[in-house]
Motif scaffolding. Structure first.
Motif, short mmCIF file in Angstrom:
data_model
loop_
_atom_site.label_atom_id
_atom_site.label_comp_id
_atom_site.label_asym_id
_atom_site.label_seq_id
_atom_site.Cartn_x
_atom_site.Cartn_y
_atom_site.Cartn_z
N LEU A 4 0.83 -1.19 0.00
CA LEU A 4 0.00 0.00 0.00
C LEU A 4 0.87 1.25 0.00
O LEU A 4 1.94 1.27 0.61
CB LEU A 4 -0.91 0.02 1.23
N PRO A 191 -5.78 -5.55 -0.33
CA PRO A 191 -4.34 -5.76 -0.42
C PRO A 191 -3.89 -7.13 0.08
O PRO A 191 -2.80 -7.59 -0.27
CB PRO A 191 -3.75 -4.65 0.45
N ASN A 194 -5.80 -9.61 -3.07
CA ASN A 194 -5.79 -9.10 -4.44
C ASN A 194 -6.84 -9.81 -5.30
O ASN A 194 -6.66 -10.00 -6.49
CB ASN A 194 -4.40 -9.25 -5.07
N PRO A 254 1.62 -4.30 5.05
CA PRO A 254 1.46 -3.83 3.67
C PRO A 254 1.93 -2.41 3.40
O PRO A 254 2.13 -2.06 2.24
CB PRO A 254 -0.05 -3.97 3.42
N GLY A 371 -2.96 -2.67 -7.14
CA GLY A 371 -4.09 -2.39 -6.26
C GLY A 371 -5.30 -1.83 -6.97
O GLY A 371 -6.27 -1.45 -6.30
#
Length: 386
Positions: A4, A191, A194, A254, A371
């Motif tokens: 992220l 995340p 996915n 993340p 993402g």
């Protein structure tokens, strides 16, 4: 797991502080005025002192607690470091010793079991529980002694968190604010897996989202971090409520890193597979996750794969892989060249490589875009494998 962008957090710091600081201050002042103030059992001091510099509320500490990174907290404030270390010792202590040794490639001997427990305690070392550790000098010898040690620490941590909860508690975050945070983060796909879209919508009055706001460090243990922006991870309901929960397993954070090349999807032909399996004619293959590295990183990667059941769940996406294999064969270099010539003849701009990938596969194949569309990492890895 997808990395992220931390700027999704930092760009909303000012607004979040404006909305939350006064709420925390009010809880702090109420606790200061309490006739029976909560005591930190590890230090014997009032819990309010965690938030103070001298005898007054430390505004900078409060801002760091709400909007700073975890490294900011632990490097700048000794009490916050001790708190996070103590929580970590308790949260991750439910490990199965032989399972951990196997993942590290170590023999299941008494000596290795003791060394693992010693390394574990050293990793989460904190002066807060030194006296408890001293009362359990043989904690490393077996599971019974180790559990007695960590249970004693946990008992004090529960008391401490009850006091902290009067000042900092996730229930203080308004529901509307929770939706606003997730909308401003701009995360479009879970995340952790996915696989699932995180959908934002307007109900005619205000913006909402279908996502869960996961606490990376669960609020049930890390109460002091329950309102930290950098502890919020937008995720799909399945990953948050069915897979992750508060299982006490260490996985990748993340905001620091994702799988990338450390863990790759690959298709492996099944026994008896034919050329059709390679060119997208059938799904006679399995989807596996190949991990690189050894030691702690390998263990953390495997934890993430196991926790979110990624290798098992991704077997349901064989049709996606088959389609990619087919497109790779059907729309090869010659096709791409012909398409570019056609665009040139029509007086149109040439497609960039990202645009060509999107046209050919439905994915840009840019890690920065993982993402934005489900199964992007799978597509990226399979195409590189080909």
């Amino acid at each position: 797991m997808i990395k992220l962008d931390p700027t999704n957090i930092t760009r909303q710091v000012t607004e979040y502080l404006n909305e939350m600081k006064n709420i925390i201050k009010r809880g702090y002042l109420e606790e200061c005025a309490s006739p029976s103030p909560a005591i930190n059992p590890f230090t014997g001091r009032r819990v309010t002192e965690l938030f103070e510099r001298g005898s007054a509320l430390d505004e900078t500490l409060l801002e760091t607690l709400l909007t700073g990174t975890f490294s900011d907290m632990t490097s700048r404030y000794a009490d916050l470091q001790d708190y996070i270390q103590t929580c970590g010792l308790v949260y991750y202590s439910s490990f199965k010793i032989h399972y951990e040794l196997d993942k590290l490639g170590l023999p299941r001997t008494q000596r290795e079991r003791e060394r693992f427990r010693e390394r574990y305690a050293a990793r989460y070392s904190s002066s807060w529980f030194d006296r408890i550790k001293a009362a359990h000098p043989n904690y490393m010898e077996n599971d019974e002694y180790f559990d007695a040690f960590t249970d004693a620490v946990e008992a004090d941590l529960i008391k401490l968190n009850e006091g902290i909860g009067r000042i900092v508690n996730y229930s203080m975050l308004p529901d509307e604010q929770r939706h606003s945070i997730m909308n401003r983060m701009g995360v479009e796909v879970c995340p952790y897996c996915n696989r699932q879209y995180i959908t934002q919508y307007h109900d005619g009055i205000k913006f909402k989202t279908t996502a869960d706001l996961d606490h990376f460090y669960p609020k049930s243990v890390f109460m002091l971090l329950s309102l930290s922006l950098f502890n919020f991870v937008p995720s799909c309901h399945i990953c948050n409520s069915r897979c992750k929960l508060a299982k006490g397993v260490e996985i990748l954070y993340p905001y620091d890193r994702g799988f990338m090349d450390d863990a790759r999807f690959k298709y492996v032909l099944a026994a008896g597979a034919s050329i059709d399996s390679i060119i997208g004619g059938n799904t006679d293959f399995d989807i596996e996750i190949e991990m690189s590295g050894t030691g702690a990183l390998h263990r953390i990667l495997q934890n993430g794969v196991d926790m979110f059941k990624l290798e098992k769940l991704y077997q349901s996406h064989k049709e996606c892989v088959r389609e990619i294999l087919y497109k790779k064969q059907a729309y090869g270099k010659a096709y791409q060249d012909d398409l570019q010539k056609l665009l040139e003849q029509m007086g149109l701009d040439q497609l960039t490589q990202h645009e060509m990938n999107l046209f050919q596969y439905g994915y840009t194949l840019d890690p920065e875009d993982f993402g934005k569309r489900p199964l992007s990492k799978l597509a990226y890895d399979v195409i590189r494998q080909m």
